[in-house]
Design a protein around this motif. Structure first.
Motif, PDB file in Angstrom:
ATOM      1  N   LEU A  19       0.644  -1.333  -0.020  1.00 33.75           N
ATOM      2  CA  LEU A  19       0.029   0.094   0.035  1.00 33.75           C
ATOM      3  C   LEU A  19       1.090   1.395   0.005  1.00 33.75           C
ATOM      4  N   TYR A  20       1.897   1.226   0.928  1.00 30.24           N
ATOM      5  CA  TYR A  20       2.749   2.506   1.027  1.00 30.24           C
ATOM      6  C   TYR A  20       3.680   2.670  -0.145  1.00 30.24           C
ATOM      7  N   ILE A  24       0.901   7.432  -5.565  1.00 34.18           N
ATOM      8  CA  ILE A  24      -0.356   8.322  -5.612  1.00 34.18           C
ATOM      9  C   ILE A  24      -0.178   9.662  -5.885  1.00 34.18           C
ATOM     10  N   LEU A  47      -7.886   4.489  -3.371  1.00 34.78           N
ATOM     11  CA  LEU A  47      -6.900   3.773  -3.811  1.00 34.78           C
ATOM     12  C   LEU A  47      -7.392   2.402  -4.456  1.00 34.78           C
ATOM     13  N   ALA A  53      -6.546   6.601   1.358  1.00 37.53           N
ATOM     14  CA  ALA A  53      -5.252   7.352   1.731  1.00 37.53           C
ATOM     15  C   ALA A  53      -6.072   8.546   2.406  1.00 37.53           C
ATOM     16  N   ARG A  65      -2.541   5.767   4.941  1.00 35.50           N
ATOM     17  CA  ARG A  65      -3.121   4.773   3.924  1.00 35.50           C
ATOM     18  C   ARG A  65      -3.668   3.606   4.665  1.00 35.50           C
ATOM     19  N   TYR A  66      -4.764   3.391   4.200  1.00 36.25           N
ATOM     20  CA  TYR A  66      -5.700   2.306   4.970  1.00 36.25           C
ATOM     21  C   TYR A  66      -6.167   1.120   3.876  1.00 36.25           C
TER      22      TYR A  66
END
Length: 98
Positions: A19-20, A24, A47, A53, A65-66
């Motif tokens: 995710l990171y 983005i 995302l 985010a 970010r989740y």
């Protein structure tokens, strides 16, 4: 077969790392309706795979970010009042420090 605690931890770390690692830079940020451009506000961007985010308009370089599951749990908890802040006691009120 159910995942072990160690497998769950490893999967979550892998999901977080992926995710990171996402670029983005081109996402579209949105905030609550009615907020002005100069006002402090929370901004959200969608995302891939349902992830989200989140950032502050005052610090746009710091982005949280989740995963979809994390975001869903947060939203449901917020709707249920799990994150409601209790007002601090004032002088003379019960619970106030003397």
């Amino acid at each position: 077969m159910a995942e072990t605690e160690q497998e769950i931890k490893a999967r979550k770390e892998r999901e977080r790392d992926e995710l990171y690692a996402l670029d983005i830079s081109g996402v579209e940020w949105r905030s609550a309706p009615g907020t002005e451009e100069h006002e402090e506000r929370v901004e959200i961007a969608d995302l891939p795979d349902g992830a989200v985010a989140m950032r502050s308009s005052l610090d746009p370089d710091t982005v949280l970010r989740y995963t979809e599951a994390e975001w869903t749990a947060f939203v449901l908890g917020a709707r249920d009042g799990e994150f409601d802040l209790e007002p601090a006691p004032h002088d003379g009120e019960p619970g106030a420090d003397a």
